[in-house]
Write a protein that holds these residues in place. Structure first.
Motif, short mmCIF file in Angstrom:
data_model
loop_
_atom_site.label_atom_id
_atom_site.label_comp_id
_atom_site.label_asym_id
_atom_site.label_seq_id
_atom_site.Cartn_x
_atom_site.Cartn_y
_atom_site.Cartn_z
N GLN A 37 0.82 -1.20 0.00
CA GLN A 37 0.00 0.00 0.00
C GLN A 37 0.86 1.26 0.00
O GLN A 37 0.53 2.26 -0.66
CB GLN A 37 -0.91 -0.01 1.23
CG GLN A 37 -1.91 1.13 1.28
CD GLN A 37 -2.77 1.07 2.52
OE1 GLN A 37 -2.53 0.25 3.39
NE2 GLN A 37 -3.79 1.91 2.58
N SER A 38 2.00 1.20 0.74
CA SER A 38 2.89 2.35 0.78
C SER A 38 3.50 2.61 -0.59
O SER A 38 3.60 3.76 -1.04
CB SER A 38 4.00 2.11 1.81
OG SER A 38 3.44 1.92 3.09
N SER A 88 4.54 7.26 8.08
CA SER A 88 4.90 6.59 9.34
C SER A 88 5.87 5.45 9.10
O SER A 88 6.78 5.21 9.89
CB SER A 88 3.63 6.08 10.03
OG SER A 88 3.01 5.07 9.24
N SER A 89 5.69 4.72 7.97
CA SER A 89 6.63 3.65 7.64
C SER A 89 8.01 4.21 7.36
O SER A 89 9.03 3.65 7.78
CB SER A 89 6.12 2.85 6.45
OG SER A 89 4.86 2.26 6.73
N ILE A 90 8.06 5.34 6.65
CA ILE A 90 9.36 5.97 6.35
C ILE A 90 10.02 6.45 7.64
O ILE A 90 11.23 6.28 7.85
CB ILE A 90 9.16 7.14 5.38
CG1 ILE A 90 8.70 6.60 4.01
CG2 ILE A 90 10.45 7.94 5.22
CD1 ILE A 90 8.35 7.69 3.02
N LEU A 91 9.21 7.04 8.54
CA LEU A 91 9.76 7.48 9.82
C LEU A 91 10.31 6.30 10.62
O LEU A 91 11.43 6.35 11.15
CB LEU A 91 8.67 8.19 10.62
CG LEU A 91 9.06 8.61 12.05
CD1 LEU A 91 10.17 9.65 12.01
CD2 LEU A 91 7.85 9.14 12.80
N GLY A 92 9.55 5.21 10.71
CA GLY A 92 10.02 4.04 11.44
C GLY A 92 11.26 3.44 10.81
O GLY A 92 12.19 3.02 11.52
N ALA A 123 8.42 -4.08 12.44
CA ALA A 123 7.33 -4.82 11.83
C ALA A 123 6.02 -4.57 12.57
O ALA A 123 4.95 -4.44 11.96
CB ALA A 123 7.66 -6.31 11.82
N VAL A 124 6.10 -4.51 13.90
CA VAL A 124 4.89 -4.19 14.68
C VAL A 124 4.42 -2.77 14.37
O VAL A 124 3.23 -2.50 14.28
CB VAL A 124 5.19 -4.37 16.19
CG1 VAL A 124 4.01 -3.89 17.03
CG2 VAL A 124 5.50 -5.82 16.50
N TRP A 125 5.38 -1.86 14.18
CA TRP A 125 5.05 -0.46 13.88
C TRP A 125 4.26 -0.34 12.57
O TRP A 125 3.26 0.38 12.49
CB TRP A 125 6.33 0.36 13.83
CG TRP A 125 6.20 1.72 13.21
CD1 TRP A 125 6.43 2.07 11.92
CD2 TRP A 125 5.81 2.92 13.87
NE1 TRP A 125 6.22 3.40 11.73
CE2 TRP A 125 5.83 3.96 12.92
CE3 TRP A 125 5.45 3.22 15.19
CZ2 TRP A 125 5.51 5.27 13.23
CZ3 TRP A 125 5.12 4.53 15.49
CH2 TRP A 125 5.15 5.53 14.53
N ILE A 126 4.71 -1.05 11.54
CA ILE A 126 4.04 -0.91 10.24
C ILE A 126 2.85 -1.84 10.11
O ILE A 126 2.10 -1.72 9.14
CB ILE A 126 5.03 -1.17 9.09
CG1 ILE A 126 5.50 -2.63 9.09
CG2 ILE A 126 6.18 -0.21 9.14
CD1 ILE A 126 6.37 -2.99 7.90
#
Length: 734
Positions: free
Chosen positions: A102-103, A288-292, A347-350
């Motif tokens: 999706q990202s 958020s994925s990029i930040l993580g 992985a939990v973050w995304i």
């Protein structure tokens, strides 16, 4: 001014955030076709609820859907723990994969969104609105910055006074660092207060207010983290640094903490602010994925840069023990385990599972805090133990063996304390991750095991305490009795035997008590022990007799180590006493081991004192009174000799004529000496007497032989022919 310029990238991030937000909100308000559909669905739902028949049909459908969902869940639920873990991992991987796909799809739409953004800025009215918003935000930030600069100048002198103070210990530096932190906190609080006040006075729009508040909070949080970092590391002031590291290490960690705090805090607050202002979920997920991912890469770089240093700290000193080898293996693999953990957290973050990342963050922070707290607590307690067991000079003098005994147990006490602290830390970490260990302790089985283990530990502790107290008293008593040779010898015989007996008794009692606490029936064991004891008593009567006789001999103090005894056969010096045997070494060095049961009589030559019994023979022609005076004079000379006087308890006593032998008049004298010195005194006296008798020409008779040749009836003895031959002189040869 330099600090203000450092904040420009963060301010720009929030300005761009606002610029992106407005077009997205407008687009959602104008182009979203889902709004009338949602309204129609709401109207239909109201109609269903108001109609009783339709409402019942709707409820039946919902029940059928619920039952089908439960059946599907039960059918797909794993039945084993391993399958459950695999299913959860599969779900997490599936969600993470969907998020990544999706990202990527959302990133492909970003160029079009950027083009739309710049087209929207072509409007003069739109540019005016956002230039005004940017100006207000920068004005608020500048006011807060200037306020902080002013406060810092006002508190410059006390801060410089604190930083110029030199302290050696951690506890003396801590108050200074707290004061320094409070001075910095005043500036941060004042800056935030002024910024909020100015923001309220300017009365900006809703979007501008949200962005400004987010930026103010993010800046305050970053400044607070930097202030806390300076409390611990003090990169520019090493005189009051709390953490014992070099200047290079302090600056290295301060740079990394600043990087991570700026990137993560500003990034996270920017994302949450954008979501609040209307970010599309797809765009929010991408950012958020990029930040993580950025935080993950920074942490991986940090771990890899410090892998050797941390491995060395974990490994500690090189030893061959199992614990050292285990620590060495942990040190070799810590970076790999840490990177795997960071990847799992990412992985939990995304995965975007509700509440999952918050649980991980709370658990991780709690774990770090608990570990650091356990290390600090263990260090403090170990230092208190060292200080508590440190003896004063007076105690060292009174109890010379006490320090060695206490120091022998200090490492064990530290190990017990470290184990308890580690156990508490592990239980706290498990609770922080949602594993409620307390419930297990509250359960029937957990309470039973805890009670039994506590009882066993208490029993062992009491036994060890009794053993140490008695052993210390025994050693202290032996040390104090060394001034008395006789008492010391007896105590050195009895007290070690008593200590061994106590050890056996305590071991048996503790073993039986522990077995009883574990639920074993010790009744048959005691009965069996009684039967075995009875059998041993009948089968080893000689052994029992040896032990009983030895106990009474030791209690009556008939024999002690160092005594010279005669036990009705062998004689010699007592070298050791056991519970059943006596070991003697005779004058020739031969060792005899004698069971106590064969000792009928004990002749102890070294008990209390000794008597040198002197029998002196003189010729019949000598003046007895003159000889007695000579002997008394010799006794006085021995009393005047410093080397001999310490072992002579009473002067020489001449008892007079003891016997009239065939060829000598025998006189008797005695000298009272310390125990064991009677033989040495007799030898010394005889040596002196021989020299004095030779000087005074007093004859010491020896046996004479008279040859009788017989006599005739007239009484005349028969003449004995005697021939005297002259030996020829030897002729010297030239």
């Amino acid at each position: 001014m330099i600090r203000f310029l450092k904040l420009l990238p963060s301010a720009s991030l929030f300005v761009i955030l606002g610029v992106v937000v407005l077009p997205s909100v407008a687009a959602q308000a104008a182009d979203d076709p889902s709004r009338p559909i949602v309204t129609k669905e709401i109207d239909d739902l109201i109609t269903i609820i108001e109609d009783d028949g339709e409402r019942e049909k709707f409820l039946q459908r919902l029940r059928l859907l619920k039952k089908a969902s439960e059946d599907s869940t039960i059918a797909n639920t794993p039945t084993t723990p391993g399958a459950t873990v695999l299913q959860q991992l599969s779900d997490q991987v599936s969600v993470a994969g969907s998020r990544l796909v999706q990202s990527v799809e959302t990133l492909t739409t970003l160029p079009g969104a950027v083009v739309k953004l710049f087209k929207g800025l072509n409007s003069t009215e739109e540019r005016g609105i956002w230039l005004g918003a940017i100006f207000k935000i920068l004005a608020v930030l500048l006011a807060g910055y200037l306020t902080e600069i002013l406060i810092r100048r006002l508190v410059k002198r006390p801060r410089e006074a604190i930083e110029s103070t030199d302290r050696e210990t951690f506890w003396s530096r801590l108050p200074l660092q707290i004061g320094r932190f409070l001075l910095e906190l005043i500036g941060i609080v004042a800056a935030v207060t002024v910024a909020y006040a100015l923001l309220s006075a300017t009365d900006p729009g809703n979007t501008t207010r949200v962005i400004a508040i987010a930026l103010i909070n993010a800046t305050a949080l970053v400044r607070l983290i930097s202030a806390l970092m300076r409390v611990a590391l003090s990169p520019r002031v090493n005189k009051i640094r709390l953490v014992p590291v070099s200047d290079e290490t302090a600056n290295y960690w301060s740079v990394w903490i600043r990087r991570l705090s700026v990137f993560s805090v500003y990034g996270y607050i920017a994302l949450e602010t954008g979501y609040l202002l209307g970010f599309q979920p797809e765009l929010y997920n991408v950012l958020s994925s990029i930040l993580g991912l950025g935080v993950l890469l920074m942490l991986i770089v940090l771990v890899q840069q410090n892998r050797r240093l941390v491995a060395k700290l974990i490994s500690g000193h090189n030893h061959d023990s199992a614990a050292s080898l285990f620590r060495k293996r942990i040190g070799e693999l810590w970076n790999v385990a840490t990177i795997v953990y960071l990847v799992l957290v990412f992985a939990v973050w995304i995965s975007d599972k509700p509440g999952s990342f918050l649980v991980v963050v709370k658990g991780s922070l709690a774990t770090i805090i608990i570990i650091v707290g356990a290390i600090i607590l263990g260090t403090i307690v170990n230092r208190l133990v060292d200080r508590s067991f440190r003896l004063s000079d007076e105690l060292r003098t009174r109890f010379p063996y006490l320090e060695a005994r206490t120091n022998r147990f200090v490492p064990k006490i530290k190990t017990i304390i470290t184990t308890l602290v580690s156990l508490i830390a592990v239980l706290s970490i498990l609770n922080s991750w949602g594993i409620n260990v307390t419930k297990w302790f509250e359960s029937e089985l957990g309470a039973l095991i805890t009670e039994k283990v506590g009882s066993i530990v208490f029993i062992i502790f009491i036994a060890v305490a009794i053993w140490e107290i008695v052993s210390s008293l025994i050693e202290h008593t032996i040390h104090r009795s060394q001034s008395s040779t006789e008492r010391s010898a007896r105590l050195e015989t009895l007290l070690p035997l008593a200590r061994k007996t106590l050890l056996v008794v305590l071991s048996v009692m503790v073993t039986l008590t522990v077995l009883s606490e574990l639920g074993l029936n010790i009744g048959p064991l005691l009965a069996g022990a009684g039967v075995v004891g009875l059998a041993i008593g009948f089968g080893a009567q000689s052994l029992v007799k040896d032990i009983i006789t030895g106990i009474f001999i030791l209690i009556e103090d008939s024999i002690s180590v160092g005594d010279f005894v005669d036990v009705g056969g062998p004689n010699g010096t007592v070298e050791s006493l056991s519970i059943r045997t006596l070991r003697l070494r005779d004058i020739e060095g031969n060792v005899s081991t004698i069971p106590f049961s064969s000792v009928n009589t004990v002749l102890n030559y070294t008990r209390d004192y000794g008597i040198s019994l002197l029998e002196i023979g003189i010729a019949y022609r000598e003046d007895v009174d003159q000889v007695i005076e000579v002997l008394k004079r010799l006794g006085e000379e021995m009393m005047e000799d410093e080397g001999l006087a310490k072992d002579i308890l009473e002067p020489l006593v001449v008892q007079g004529i003891h016997r009239l032998d065939d060829s000598a008049v025998t006189l008797r004298a005695r000298i009272k000496t310390t125990a064991g010195m009677q033989w040495a005194m007799r030898r010394e006296f005889f040596k002196r007497m021989k020299k004095r008798f030779d000087e005074l020409e007093i004859e010491i008779p020896f046996p004479h032989q008279t040859i009788y040749f017989g006599a005739d009836k007239k009484g005349f003895a028969q003449a004995a022919p005697i021939q005297i031959e002259n030996k020829p002189e030897r002729v010297k040869e030239d």
